[in-house]
Design a protein around this motif. Structure first.
Motif, PDB file in Angstrom:
ATOM      1  N   TYR A  87       1.029  -0.919  -0.304  1.00  0.00           N
ATOM      2  CA  TYR A  87      -0.352   0.364  -0.225  1.00  0.00           C
ATOM      3  C   TYR A  87       0.931   1.140  -0.090  1.00  0.00           C
ATOM      4  O   TYR A  87       0.513   2.356  -0.446  1.00  0.00           O
ATOM      5  CB  TYR A  87      -0.504  -0.136   1.409  1.00  0.00           C
ATOM      6  CG  TYR A  87      -1.912  -0.860   0.927  1.00  0.00           C
ATOM      7  CD1 TYR A  87      -2.714  -0.438   0.314  1.00  0.00           C
ATOM      8  CD2 TYR A  87      -2.638  -1.599   1.883  1.00  0.00           C
ATOM      9  CE1 TYR A  87      -4.167  -1.123   0.077  1.00  0.00           C
ATOM     10  CE2 TYR A  87      -3.474  -2.677   2.126  1.00  0.00           C
ATOM     11  CZ  TYR A  87      -4.109  -1.945   0.551  1.00  0.00           C
ATOM     12  OH  TYR A  87      -5.471  -3.327   0.848  1.00  0.00           O
ATOM     13  N   VAL A  88       1.893   0.969   0.253  1.00  0.00           N
ATOM     14  CA  VAL A  88       2.848   2.478   0.315  1.00  0.00           C
ATOM     15  C   VAL A  88       3.101   2.717  -0.737  1.00  0.00           C
ATOM     16  O   VAL A  88       3.561   4.075  -1.251  1.00  0.00           O
ATOM     17  CB  VAL A  88       4.107   2.356   1.159  1.00  0.00           C
ATOM     18  CG1 VAL A  88       3.902   1.859   2.597  1.00  0.00           C
ATOM     19  CG2 VAL A  88       4.939   1.287   0.084  1.00  0.00           C
ATOM     20  N   GLN A  89       2.744   2.083  -2.116  1.00  0.00           N
ATOM     21  CA  GLN A  89       3.173   1.808  -3.378  1.00  0.00           C
ATOM     22  C   GLN A  89       1.954   3.074  -4.263  1.00  0.00           C
ATOM     23  O   GLN A  89       1.207   3.209  -3.625  1.00  0.00           O
ATOM     24  CB  GLN A  89       3.588   0.691  -4.383  1.00  0.00           C
ATOM     25  CG  GLN A  89       4.886   0.281  -3.386  1.00  0.00           C
ATOM     26  CD  GLN A  89       5.240  -1.245  -4.367  1.00  0.00           C
ATOM     27  OE1 GLN A  89       4.060  -1.628  -5.783  1.00  0.00           O
ATOM     28  NE2 GLN A  89       5.280  -1.851  -3.975  1.00  0.00           N
ATOM     29  N   THR A  95      -6.702   1.906  -6.236  1.00  0.00           N
ATOM     30  CA  THR A  95      -7.141   0.678  -5.982  1.00  0.00           C
ATOM     31  C   THR A  95      -8.385   1.377  -4.838  1.00  0.00           C
ATOM     32  O   THR A  95      -9.782   1.072  -4.234  1.00  0.00           O
ATOM     33  CB  THR A  95      -6.870  -0.285  -4.991  1.00  0.00           C
ATOM     34  OG1 THR A  95      -7.195   0.079  -4.127  1.00  0.00           O
ATOM     35  CG2 THR A  95      -6.077  -1.561  -5.478  1.00  0.00           C
ATOM     36  N   VAL A  96      -8.622   2.815  -5.036  1.00  0.00           N
ATOM     37  CA  VAL A  96      -9.701   3.966  -4.610  1.00  0.00           C
ATOM     38  C   VAL A  96     -10.791   4.166  -4.995  1.00  0.00           C
ATOM     39  O   VAL A  96     -10.936   3.821  -6.514  1.00  0.00           O
ATOM     40  CB  VAL A  96      -8.327   4.933  -4.729  1.00  0.00           C
ATOM     41  CG1 VAL A  96     -10.097   5.909  -3.328  1.00  0.00           C
ATOM     42  CG2 VAL A  96      -7.736   5.120  -3.528  1.00  0.00           C
ATOM     43  N   HIS A 129      -4.069   4.618   5.684  1.00  0.00           N
ATOM     44  CA  HIS A 129      -4.493   6.367   5.169  1.00  0.00           C
ATOM     45  C   HIS A 129      -3.631   6.531   4.352  1.00  0.00           C
ATOM     46  O   HIS A 129      -3.564   7.638   3.403  1.00  0.00           O
ATOM     47  CB  HIS A 129      -3.127   6.990   6.975  1.00  0.00           C
ATOM     48  CG  HIS A 129      -4.232   6.658   8.405  1.00  0.00           C
ATOM     49  ND1 HIS A 129      -3.974   7.213   8.930  1.00  0.00           N
ATOM     50  CD2 HIS A 129      -5.481   5.674   8.162  1.00  0.00           C
ATOM     51  CE1 HIS A 129      -4.989   6.758  10.235  1.00  0.00           C
ATOM     52  NE2 HIS A 129      -5.222   6.038   9.307  1.00  0.00           N
ATOM     53  N   ALA A 130      -2.690   5.997   4.181  1.00  0.00           N
ATOM     54  CA  ALA A 130      -1.313   6.738   3.062  1.00  0.00           C
ATOM     55  C   ALA A 130      -2.266   6.529   1.606  1.00  0.00           C
ATOM     56  O   ALA A 130      -1.830   7.628   0.584  1.00  0.00           O
ATOM     57  CB  ALA A 130      -0.431   5.425   2.686  1.00  0.00           C
ATOM     58  N   ILE A 131      -3.195   5.698   1.365  1.00  0.00           N
ATOM     59  CA  ILE A 131      -3.729   5.067  -0.014  1.00  0.00           C
ATOM     60  C   ILE A 131      -5.053   6.211  -0.171  1.00  0.00           C
ATOM     61  O   ILE A 131      -5.430   6.524  -1.103  1.00  0.00           O
ATOM     62  CB  ILE A 131      -3.595   4.004  -0.345  1.00  0.00           C
ATOM     63  CG1 ILE A 131      -2.001   3.843  -0.471  1.00  0.00           C
ATOM     64  CG2 ILE A 131      -4.577   3.534  -1.790  1.00  0.00           C
ATOM     65  CD1 ILE A 131      -1.340   4.667  -1.676  1.00  0.00           C
TER      66      ILE A 131
END
Length: 224
Positions: A87-89, A95-96, A129-131
């Motif tokens: 998910y950090v990528q 995928t949002v 949270h990142a994505i």
């Protein structure tokens, strides 16, 4: 008399499975609510329903897939390949699903009012949270403010794991003795989990960080 009725947004995945059981172990009267929004991994709904049947809970599965054409551009709802990796990528932004959690929370709040429940449990956590903007603390804070004034009956959005990651959620679930073979995480809704999409990678990482073995079967188990 204290109101112990709560609605739990229950996808069938690890996080909401833990939230559901946490609410039950806290002695709350739980109304699980699951959404079919046309997601590729609709298999998670099958897992959610099986768990609710096992727990003898009145499970509401709401089909909102008719609005799928309004929520295009996501690998979860459109004909777009699901990206692989963590998910950090930045690629995981594919995928949002536009406005997904606002829509689900709005419906869950309405359901809570109709059931006389004063809380909606939502499994957002720090790993998202990142994505995902609609899993961040500022989103939850603003939605909570709206939930308290949108109806004559105020409803509180409760996020017990908002500032914890998936490994910490799993640790709590393992302490509760939960069986995670009853969950589905993979974004690809095939017979076995792919082990490569962001959801699978994060799940496997959570089990590794807890020194535990994931009980579900993966497509290429030897390489995991």
């Amino acid at each position: 008399m204290q109101n112990n009725k709560v609605v739990v947004i229950y996808s069938g995945g690890m996080d909401s499975f833990t939230v559901l059981n946490k609410a039950l172990q806290d002695g709350l009267e739980v109304f699980p609510l699951t959404f079919n929004y046309g997601q590729r991994h609709v298999k998670e709904i099958v897992f959610a329903d099986a768990v609710c049947n096992r727990l003898n809970l009145a499970h509401e599965i709401v089909d909102i897939s008719a609005i799928n054409h309004l929520l295009q551009g996501s690998a979860l709802t459109s004909d777009i390949d699901v990206p692989e990796g963590h998910y950090v990528q930045d690629s995981m932004k594919a995928t949002v699903v536009p406005n997904r959690n606002m829509i689900m929370l709005s419906l869950a709040i309405g359901y809570a009012v109709s059931k006389g429940a004063n809380k909606v449990y939502f499994g957002a956590h720090s790993g998202d949270h990142a994505i995902y903007p609609d899993c961040r603390p500022e989103f939850v804070e603003k939605m909570n403010a709206v939930a308290k004034i949108a109806n004559y009956q105020p409803v509180e959005i409760t996020t017990p794991y908002l500032n914890l990651d998936k490994g910490q959620i799993l640790a709590d679930g393992l302490k509760m003795g939960l069986d995670y073979s009853q969950t589905w995480t993979c974004y690809n809704g095939r017979d076995k989990a792919c082990g490569k999409c962001g959801a699978c990678v994060e799940r496997l990482e959570a089990f590794a960080n807890n020194g535990a073995i994931d009980p579900i079967v993966y497509e290429d188990a030897q390489s995991l």
